[in-house]
Design a protein around this motif. Structure first.
Motif, PDB file in Angstrom:
ATOM      1  N   UNK A 183      44.624   5.929  82.973  1.00  0.00           N
ATOM      2  CA  UNK A 183      44.665   6.331  81.568  1.00  0.00           C
ATOM      3  C   UNK A 183      43.442   5.809  80.830  1.00  0.00           C
ATOM      4  N   UNK A 184      43.054   4.579  81.109  1.00  0.00           N
ATOM      5  CA  UNK A 184      41.868   3.984  80.473  1.00  0.00           C
ATOM      6  C   UNK A 184      40.607   4.786  80.768  1.00  0.00           C
ATOM      7  N   UNK A 185      40.545   5.374  81.947  1.00  0.00           N
ATOM      8  CA  UNK A 185      39.368   6.157  82.329  1.00  0.00           C
ATOM      9  C   UNK A 185      39.489   7.629  81.945  1.00  0.00           C
ATOM     10  N   UNK A 186      40.462   7.942  81.113  1.00  0.00           N
ATOM     11  CA  UNK A 186      40.550   9.278  80.544  1.00  0.00           C
ATOM     12  C   UNK A 186      41.334  10.292  81.347  1.00  0.00           C
ATOM     13  N   UNK A 187      42.114   9.824  82.337  1.00  0.00           N
ATOM     14  CA  UNK A 187      42.927  10.736  83.129  1.00  0.00           C
ATOM     15  C   UNK A 187      44.328  10.853  82.544  1.00  0.00           C
ATOM     16  N   UNK A 188      44.998  11.937  82.899  1.00  0.00           N
ATOM     17  CA  UNK A 188      46.388  12.140  82.485  1.00  0.00           C
ATOM     18  C   UNK A 188      47.300  11.962  83.698  1.00  0.00           C
TER      19      UNK A 188
END
Length: 208
Positions: free
Chosen positions: A176-181
């Motif tokens: 999540x921190x790296x922009x994934x869902x």
């Protein structure tokens, strides 16, 4: 060492987009992550039987290799070195996947190594953070949740179920921190999980 990315029989090989292994379309790089013992690798093996190219899990591969040679890069001996070896494995898997056409299913990805270090309370080196930002995967990451009914320990999986739960939580937070869902896999039999993945990929227009 054998290849850490396996292609289905008869697959078409293509040149990677660049020398650093960056693919033309990272959306075809499908990550399956989660805690240990959650059926992740079993699912990937089933997908492989249906023709999906896939990578091998870095952690288990590193442990097997280091144990075979009496090396120090083990999670119960030198966690920082273990993480570096996993990173190298993941980058090699990523580069090899760039030579394949169609979707490639990854048994974990570069951000998993970040999650591992955070879980262990160890610093994340700048080069590892940079790798997690640079080498991207499909935006919707498949996550196998903790599943106590199927959880077993073995020679490479020494964690307790409680540790497996914390690993799952760390991976969800890290991706999540790296922009994934994160997309949670259902706790169902492997055939139903394969159908779930196929529906997910069809909905995301990942061409086969």
């Amino acid at each position: 060492m054998t290849s850490s990315t396996t292609a289905p029989a008869g697959s078409t090989r293509v040149d990677p987009a660049s020398g650093d292994g960056a693919p033309v379309d990272p959306d075809r790089y499908v990550v399956v992550t989660g805690g240990p013992g959650s059926g992740k690798s079993t699912l990937i093996e089933a997908l492989a039987r249906e023709g999906f190219a896939h990578s091998q899990e870095a952690g288990r591969g590193v442990i097997q290799g280091q144990s075979a040679i009496g090396g120090p890069g083990l999670p119960w001996a030198d966690r920082a070195l273990f993480a570096e070896l996993m990173l190298g494995w993941e980058l090699r898997s990523y580069e090899l996947a760039g030579r394949l056409a169609g979707p490639v299913v990854f048994d974990r990805g570069v951000p998993d190594t970040v999650g591992y270090l955070r879980l262990e309370g160890l610093p994340v080196p700048a080069h590892l953070d940079a790798a997690a930002r640079r080498f991207r995967y499909r935006g919707r990451v498949l996550v196998a949740p903790p599943w106590e009914e199927i959880y077993v320990r073995d020679a490479e999986r020494r964690q307790s179920f409680a540790e497996a739960v914390r690993t799952y939580e760390a991976m969800v937070e890290t991706y999540t921190r790296y922009g994934y869902e994160p997309v949670e896999l259902p706790c169902v039999d492997v055939g139903a999980r394969v159908r779930f993945v196929r529906t997910e990929l069809d909905g995301g227009a990942v061409a086969r």
